[in-house]
Design an enzyme around this catalytic site. Structure first.
Site, short mmCIF file in Angstrom:
data_model
loop_
_atom_site.label_atom_id
_atom_site.label_comp_id
_atom_site.label_asym_id
_atom_site.label_seq_id
_atom_site.Cartn_x
_atom_site.Cartn_y
_atom_site.Cartn_z
N LEU A 84 0.85 -1.20 0.00
CA LEU A 84 0.00 0.00 0.00
C LEU A 84 0.88 1.25 0.00
O LEU A 84 0.60 2.23 -0.70
CB LEU A 84 -0.91 -0.01 1.23
CG LEU A 84 -1.83 1.20 1.41
CD1 LEU A 84 -2.97 1.17 0.41
CD2 LEU A 84 -2.41 1.24 2.82
N TRP B 185 2.36 1.68 -3.40
CA TRP B 185 1.35 2.18 -4.35
C TRP B 185 1.35 3.72 -4.35
O TRP B 185 1.21 4.35 -5.40
CB TRP B 185 -0.05 1.67 -3.97
CG TRP B 185 -1.13 2.18 -4.88
CD1 TRP B 185 -1.60 1.58 -6.01
CD2 TRP B 185 -1.87 3.40 -4.74
NE1 TRP B 185 -2.59 2.35 -6.59
CE2 TRP B 185 -2.77 3.47 -5.83
CE3 TRP B 185 -1.88 4.44 -3.82
CZ2 TRP B 185 -3.66 4.53 -6.02
CZ3 TRP B 185 -2.76 5.50 -4.01
CH2 TRP B 185 -3.64 5.53 -5.09
N HIS B 186 1.54 4.30 -3.16
CA HIS B 186 1.48 5.75 -3.06
C HIS B 186 2.64 6.45 -3.76
O HIS B 186 2.54 7.62 -4.12
CB HIS B 186 1.43 6.19 -1.59
CG HIS B 186 0.05 6.05 -1.00
ND1 HIS B 186 -0.43 4.86 -0.52
CD2 HIS B 186 -0.95 6.95 -0.83
CE1 HIS B 186 -1.66 5.04 -0.08
NE2 HIS B 186 -2.01 6.29 -0.26
N GLY B 187 3.74 5.78 -3.92
CA GLY B 187 4.86 6.41 -4.60
C GLY B 187 6.08 5.51 -4.62
O GLY B 187 6.27 4.69 -3.71
N PHE C 209 0.12 9.80 -8.03
CA PHE C 209 0.12 8.39 -7.63
C PHE C 209 -0.39 7.55 -8.79
O PHE C 209 -0.41 6.42 -8.81
CB PHE C 209 -0.74 8.17 -6.39
CG PHE C 209 -0.27 8.97 -5.20
CD1 PHE C 209 1.04 9.40 -5.13
CD2 PHE C 209 -1.12 9.30 -4.19
CE1 PHE C 209 1.48 10.15 -4.06
CE2 PHE C 209 -0.70 10.04 -3.10
CZ PHE C 209 0.60 10.47 -3.03
#
Lengths: 480, 81
Positions: free
Chosen positions: A317, A320-322, A480
């Site tokens: 997770l 996923w954000h960066g 993102f």
């Protein structure tokens, strides 16, 4: 074409007008054409990528349904292709940097080629939506869509294309299939939602972003308290940014007669970190729960127990954000906190801690502090900021120095943000029972006029602040 | 010998810390504070261990009630202790 731009206003007004006045048979083609125009307005080449991802999951869905015995192979091929797209466009630079760093330490004299790839806007959102569709078809939770045009609209529906909510086929496809006649109430509530979203983005997120930049642009010049407050403001800024975007997306959807999924449920009212993740970016956390956490639980990692599954899910997770170590660490910290929360649940339930204290601790410590990883540019700067924040005893008077927050225009941004945030939190709490505007609508005439006058003043103050500040930036989650 | 249903109830009580006499009537995934997504996976893994069965990710997402779990266990023939 940003949601908070004049171009988007004219674009939306035109599409809405033609949608509600034109023949029913043209509604879906119009929405599909508008969605591709919207996406290609950033870069026409992006449209090809969007179409390729769409076609891939459409073909995999059809294939899985017609040749059920090979469904698993097809699913894995589809997942692999989707992840390859994400890797090339989003993670390759991060990967090559780290590989080269490692090879440099080993003195092997070989480098992974550096390729400059522009990250297509919203790729993480529509690739995830496309992935969820394939898995849902595989799990027989939805049937494979036969109509390619309708499926293209499901993946590209412009209100939620570039920053969510990440919609499941079971919610959005049946709504897109239906004919929607003009609904005055839907349009009215949609416009209210759009105005709310613009307020969150253009007033609060933009205001806070100036203060957050002032805190973290040169963290060495700030005291520990200033950096800590900067991290709290950054968390609120991110919330206003993505929740503002979501409100606009939901509002646009509603104006077309389509109900998109709820994405935020007053996350800062959460009484523990686990509840926070059930209230924050719900379509994304739900995605990770259903497609990562549950899939991991059915795989070989399950033998290591729930804590490892939670930890790995949050690590992904974070990623996923960066594509950066900061986001990886941020994900791991959150996973670690959820694991600790879950494993100490029985023990903690013996103590009766007031709900308000638990809510405050969750926001001020568990949610606020790790935001330092999100708002700093690298791990070194994060550690430096933490050292300052926790150095309350070693820095004496410097730690308390927050004079910069009250200097010049910063004082205006701080004060207006505090007042607006307070008002917004109260309104959102009241909204849980009944929309505030509906409550006001039933009041006696005198009281109602007074309430509308106050709301009018708030609107004037908000618009005044936007002109006073003169900044208008893109939404954070686009990257993102 | 304990029936499959009794063993299932024993595990549910233990995973959700409900005590030996806690009622299991109407227990539905996400409707009970303990039966959240983490509790769900904890329950699934405990059942796999107790009944020596393997749940697929489709099974994990499809079960919502104790009746769903019991019927899945019957289908998978999970009776071993």
């Amino acid at each position: 074409m940003l949601f908070n731009s004049v171009e988007f206003f004219f674009f939306l007004a035109t599409v809405l007008f033609v949608y509600h006045t034109g023949p029913a048979v043209l509604k879906r083609p119009l929405l599909l054409a508008a969605s591709y125009v919207f996406y290609m307005s950033w870069n026409p080449a992006y449209g090809l990528l969007l179409f390729a991802v769409t076609l891939l999951s459409y073909a995999v869905g059809r294939g899985m349904e017609s040749v059920r015995r090979h469904a698993r192979i097809l699913l894995w091929a589809g997942i692999g292709a989707h992840l390859a797209v994400m890797f090339i466009f989003k993670y390759y630079s991060f990967f090559s940097e780290n590989v080269n760093w490692t090879l440099g330490r080993l003195s092997l004299g070989w480098d992974a080629p550096a390729v400059e790839i522009l990250l297509p806007i919203g790729i993480s959102f529509y690739v995830f939506q496309s992935l969820s569709y394939m898995v849902d078809v595989y799990r027989r939770q939805v049937g494979a869509e036969r109509n390619l045009w309708l499926y293209m609209l499901y993946i590209s529906f412009f209100p939620q294309l570039v920053a969510g909510p990440i919609e499941r086929a079971s919610n959005l496809l049946p709504q897109l299939r239906k004919d929607h006649s003009f609904d005055k109430e839907g349009l009215r509530s949609g416009l209210v939602l759009i105005a709310t979203g613009l307020f969150k983005k253009m007033v609060l997120a933009e205001n806070l972003s100036i203060l957050v930049s002032a805190a973290f642009f040169r963290p060495e010049t700030r005291g520990g308290l200033g950096l800590y407050l900067g991290a709290l403001m950054a968390r609120y800024m991110i919330y206003c940014d993505i929740a503002g975007y979501t409100d606009i997306a939901l509002g646009c959807g509603r104006a077309f007669g389509i109900r998109l999924s709820k994405n935020f449920d007053r996350p800062f009212a959460a009484r523990n970190i686990s509840e926070y993740w059930q209230r924050w970016h719900m379509t994304l956390s739900g995605w990770f729960r259903d497609y990562v956490f549950y899939s991991l639980a059915a795989g070989p990692l399950a033998r290591f127990g729930v804590p490892v599954l939670v930890f790995v899910t949050f690590l992904l997770l974070g990623l996923w954000h960066g594509a950066s170590w900061n986001f990886v660490i941020w994900g791991c910290v959150n996973g670690g906190m959820v694991v600790v929360y879950q494993s100490t649940r029985g023990w903690r339930e013996k103590f009766q801690v007031p709900a308000a204290l638990r809510t405050a601790f969750t926001f001020l410590a568990l949610v606020g502090l790790p935001t330092v990883f999100v708002v700093t540019k690298d791990v070194g700067q994060s550690l430096f900021a933490f050292k300052k924040i926790f150095g309350v005893f070693s820095q004496a008077g410097d730690w308390w120095d927050i004079g910069w927050l009250f200097e010049g225009r910063n004082a205006v941004y701080l004060l207006s943000s505090a007042v607006f945030i307070g008002g917004m939190e109260i309104a959102q709490k009241l909204n849980e029972k009944e929309p505030v505007l509906e409550t006001i609508g039933r009041w006696p005439a005198g009281r109602r006029r007074l309430a509308y006058a106050v709301l009018g003043l708030v609107a004037v103050a908000a618009v005044g602040l936007i002109f006073f500040r003169q900044t208008n930036t893109a939404f954070v989650y686009f990257q993102f | 010998m304990e029936s499959m249903e009794d063993r299932l109830k024993k595990i549910v009580r233990s995973v959700f810390n409900l005590g030996p006499s806690g009622s299991l009537d109407g227990l539905v995934y996400k409707d009970h504070p303990r039966w959240d997504s983490l509790g769900h996976i904890q329950l699934i893994l405990s059942l796999e261990k107790e009944f020596r069965v393997k749940f697929s990710s489709e099974d994990v997402v499809s079960v919502r009630t104790l009746e769903d779990i019991a019927s899945l266990l019957r289908k998978k023939g999970g009776q071993a202790s």
